[in-house]
Design an enzyme around this catalytic site. Structure first.
Site, mmCIF file in Angstrom:
data_model
loop_
_atom_site.group_PDB
_atom_site.id
_atom_site.type_symbol
_atom_site.label_atom_id
_atom_site.label_comp_id
_atom_site.label_asym_id
_atom_site.label_seq_id
_atom_site.Cartn_x
_atom_site.Cartn_y
_atom_site.Cartn_z
ATOM 1 N N VAL A 134 -37.242 35.453 -11.145
ATOM 2 C CA VAL A 134 -38.120 36.601 -11.395
ATOM 3 C C VAL A 134 -39.486 36.492 -10.710
ATOM 4 O O VAL A 134 -40.454 37.099 -11.150
ATOM 5 C CB VAL A 134 -38.294 36.878 -12.915
ATOM 6 C CG1 VAL A 134 -36.983 37.282 -13.538
ATOM 7 C CG2 VAL A 134 -38.897 35.680 -13.644
ATOM 8 N N TYR A 177 -45.981 33.072 -12.543
ATOM 9 C CA TYR A 177 -45.456 34.423 -12.312
ATOM 10 C C TYR A 177 -45.990 35.420 -13.360
ATOM 11 O O TYR A 177 -45.812 36.629 -13.217
ATOM 12 C CB TYR A 177 -43.922 34.457 -12.360
ATOM 13 C CG TYR A 177 -43.196 33.541 -11.402
ATOM 14 C CD1 TYR A 177 -43.851 32.914 -10.347
ATOM 15 C CD2 TYR A 177 -41.826 33.299 -11.539
ATOM 16 C CE1 TYR A 177 -43.178 32.058 -9.481
ATOM 17 C CE2 TYR A 177 -41.141 32.461 -10.665
ATOM 18 C CZ TYR A 177 -41.819 31.834 -9.650
ATOM 19 O OH TYR A 177 -41.137 30.997 -8.800
ATOM 20 N N HIS A 215 -44.465 22.781 -10.658
ATOM 21 C CA HIS A 215 -44.309 23.790 -9.602
ATOM 22 C C HIS A 215 -44.673 23.269 -8.212
ATOM 23 O O HIS A 215 -44.080 23.683 -7.213
ATOM 24 C CB HIS A 215 -45.176 25.004 -9.964
ATOM 25 C CG HIS A 215 -44.696 26.297 -9.419
ATOM 26 N ND1 HIS A 215 -44.834 27.482 -10.086
ATOM 27 C CD2 HIS A 215 -44.072 26.616 -8.259
ATOM 28 C CE1 HIS A 215 -44.310 28.467 -9.355
ATOM 29 N NE2 HIS A 215 -43.851 27.961 -8.240
ATOM 30 N N SER A 259 -40.623 20.849 -8.202
ATOM 31 C CA SER A 259 -40.374 21.885 -7.206
ATOM 32 C C SER A 259 -41.298 21.647 -6.024
ATOM 33 O O SER A 259 -42.447 21.232 -6.207
ATOM 34 C CB SER A 259 -40.634 23.263 -7.829
ATOM 35 O OG SER A 259 -40.450 24.269 -6.856
ATOM 36 N N ASN A 260 -40.779 21.906 -4.852
ATOM 37 C CA ASN A 260 -41.553 21.770 -3.609
ATOM 38 C C ASN A 260 -41.971 20.327 -3.329
ATOM 39 O O ASN A 260 -42.972 20.105 -2.645
ATOM 40 C CB ASN A 260 -42.790 22.690 -3.651
ATOM 41 C CG ASN A 260 -42.391 24.140 -3.757
ATOM 42 O OD1 ASN A 260 -41.557 24.621 -2.981
ATOM 43 N ND2 ASN A 260 -42.938 24.857 -4.733
ATOM 44 N N TRP A 283 -34.848 27.769 -3.739
ATOM 45 C CA TRP A 283 -35.597 29.018 -3.961
ATOM 46 C C TRP A 283 -35.521 29.829 -2.676
ATOM 47 O O TRP A 283 -35.302 29.291 -1.602
ATOM 48 C CB TRP A 283 -36.994 28.811 -4.486
ATOM 49 C CG TRP A 283 -38.080 28.094 -3.722
ATOM 50 C CD1 TRP A 283 -38.573 26.844 -3.996
ATOM 51 C CD2 TRP A 283 -38.882 28.606 -2.630
ATOM 52 N NE1 TRP A 283 -39.609 26.541 -3.143
ATOM 53 C CE2 TRP A 283 -39.821 27.600 -2.293
ATOM 54 C CE3 TRP A 283 -38.908 29.788 -1.907
ATOM 55 C CZ2 TRP A 283 -40.768 27.742 -1.266
ATOM 56 C CZ3 TRP A 283 -39.838 29.939 -0.885
ATOM 57 C CH2 TRP A 283 -40.751 28.943 -0.576
ATOM 58 N N PRO A 333 -33.006 31.918 -1.767
ATOM 59 C CA PRO A 333 -31.704 31.628 -1.150
ATOM 60 C C PRO A 333 -31.366 32.573 0.007
ATOM 61 O O PRO A 333 -30.507 32.246 0.820
ATOM 62 C CB PRO A 333 -30.713 31.816 -2.305
ATOM 63 C CG PRO A 333 -31.432 32.665 -3.313
ATOM 64 C CD PRO A 333 -32.888 32.309 -3.174
ATOM 65 N N GLY A 388 -34.031 33.532 1.913
ATOM 66 C CA GLY A 388 -35.284 33.491 2.666
ATOM 67 C C GLY A 388 -36.030 34.808 2.554
ATOM 68 O O GLY A 388 -36.755 35.196 3.469
ATOM 69 N N ASN A 417 -24.911 40.215 -6.097
ATOM 70 C CA ASN A 417 -25.226 38.791 -5.963
ATOM 71 C C ASN A 417 -24.458 37.925 -6.967
ATOM 72 O O ASN A 417 -24.333 36.717 -6.784
ATOM 73 C CB ASN A 417 -26.738 38.559 -6.118
ATOM 74 C CG ASN A 417 -27.548 39.286 -5.051
ATOM 75 O OD1 ASN A 417 -27.006 39.660 -4.010
ATOM 76 N ND2 ASN A 417 -28.835 39.486 -5.298
#
Ligand SMILES: NC(=O)c1ccc[n+]([C@@H]2O[C@H](COP(=O)([O-])OP(=O)(O)OC[C@H]3O[C@@H](n4cnc5c(N)ncnc54)[C@H](OP(=O)(O)O)[C@@H]3O)[C@@H](O)[C@H]2O)c1
Length: 283
Positions: A19, A48, A106, A134-135, A182, A184, A186, A237
Site C-alpha cells: 500500500v 506510508y 525500513h 528492508s533496503n 518491493w 515487483p 519496478g 495480479n
C-alpha cells in the site's frame, strides 16, 4: 496460494498486497477490495501513514486475525531502542491488532542496532511473529547478521526484471534471510509493462506482462507485494497460480537484468542525505 517458511518456522503467503502511495483516505477501500479478491498478506509502513486504513479494512472484512498477515516497517526517526519500542506500540494500535506478523526496519541508516534490539525483544515477547529489514545491501546485512542476537528473517529490497539482485540473493541465502521484492514491476519504469520479452511470454499463456513478472518472482521463491489501487488489476495480479513459466522463459527474463536500480541506490551518499532529512511522520 503458495507459501514460504521463514527461518523461524513462520509460514507466510508468497503473494501479498502493498500500500505504498495509497493515500490514507483510500487505504481502507483498497485493502477491502484486495481482501475480497483473495489477498491475505498486506505490506504497509509507518512512513506510508496508512496503517490505520489497513487495520480498519481487516476489522470491517470480519476475517479471523490469524488468517491475515500484516507487515509494517519502522521509520528511521523512530530508531534507537526506546523510540522503536514506542513506535511499534503505536503501529499495533493503528493496525488495531495485538501482534504484527512481520516487522521490518525500513532503512539501513541511523541507530538501526538500537532499533533491532527493540525488535528482538518484542519478538521474544510475542508482539512480533517475525522480524526483518528492508533496503539492506549485503554489507549492512552481513554486519547486522554478524552482531545481532536474532538474525533478520526477511530483507525487502527493490527487485524486478531490470534489477534482479542475484548477488544480494546469494548473501541472503547464506544467512538464511528470505528475499521479498518491493516494486515487483519496478512501478512500470523502463517500459516493463510493454516490454516485448514479457508480453511475448505472456501471449503464450494468455497472461499480461505484469502477471509474467509476478510469476517469474514466484517461481524464484521471492515474496512479493504488488500494489494497485484498481480492483481489476488487483485481481489480475492475484491470478498467477494457474500457469508456469518454462526454463526457457525464465532464462529469457534473466537476460533482461540491467543490474541497476530503476529508482535510486541506498548506498549513494546523496540518497542517504535525502532520506536522513526526510520525516514523513506527523507529530
Ligand atoms: N521497503 C521499501 O523501501 C519499499 C519501497 C517501495 C515499495 N515498497 C512496497 O512494495 C509495494 C509495491 O511496490 P510499488 O507500489 O512501489 O510498485 P509496483 O507494485 O512495482 O508498481 C505499482 C504501479 O504499477 C501499477 N500496476 C499495478 N498492477 C498493474 C497491472 N496489472 N498492469 C498495469 N499496471 C499495474 C500501479 O498502478 P495502479 O495503482 O493505478 O493500478 C502502480 O502505478 C509497495 O506498495 C510497498 O508496499 C517498499
Amino acid at each position: 496460494m503458495e507459501y514460504v517458511t521463514l527461518s523461524n518456522g513462520l509460514k507466510l503467503p508468497l503473494l501479498g498486497y502493498g500500500v505504498y502511495q495509497v493515500p490514507p483516505d483510500e487505504c481502507e477501500r483498497c485493502v477491502l477490495d484486495a481482501l475480497e479478491v483473495g489477498y491475505r498478506a498486506f505490506d504497509t509502513a509507518q512512513a506510508y501513514v496508512n496503517e490505520a486504513g489497513v487495520g480498519a479494512a481487516v476489522k470491517k472484512f470480519g476475517i479471523p486475525r490469524e488468517e491475515v498477515f500484516l507487515t509494517t516497517k519502522v521509520w528511521i526517526t523512530n530508531y534507537g531502542y526506546d523510540a522503536c519500542r514506542k513506535s511499534v506500540e503505536a503501529s499495533l494500535k493503528k493496525l488495531d491488532t495485538d501482534y504484527i506478523d512481520l516487522m521490518l526496519l525500513h532503512q539501513p541508516f541511523a541507530d538501526y542496532y538500537g532499533a533491532w534490539r527493540a525488535l528482538e525483544d518484542l519478538y521474544d515477547e510475542g508482539k512480533l511473529r517475525s522480524i526483518g529489514v528492508s533496503n539492506f545491501f549485503p554489507d549492512r546485512l552481513v554486519d547486522l547478521c554478524s552482531f545481532c542476537r536474532i538474525r533478520p528473517m526477511v530483507n525487502q529490497i527493490e527487485l524486478h526484471p531490470h534489477h534482479q539482485r542475484l548477488e544480494d540473493m546469494e548473501w541472503m541465502a547464506k544467512y538464511g534471510v528470505q528475499v521479498e521484492s518491493w516494486a515487483p514491476f519496478g512501478e512500470g519504469r523502463g517500459g516493463l509493462f510493454e516490454d516485448p520479452v514479457l508480453t511475448g511470454i505472456g501471449a503464450k499463456y494468455g497472461k499480461s506482462a505484469a502477471q509474467v513478472m509476478l510469476r517469474w518472482q514466484l517461481q524464484k521463491g521471492i515474496m512479493l507485494i504488488p500494489k494497485s489501487s484498481r480492483r481489476e488489476r488487483m485481481a489480475q495480479n492475484f491470478d498467477i497460480f494457474d500457469f508456469a513459466l518454462s526454463d526457457e522463459d525464465m532464462a529469457q527474463i534473466a537476460g533482461m537484468d540491467k543490474k541497476t536500480s530503476s529508482f535510486f541506490s541506498h548506498d549513494d551518499p546523496r540518497i542517504v542525505e535525502m532520506l536522513a532529512g526526510w520525516d514523513p511522520l506527523p507529530e
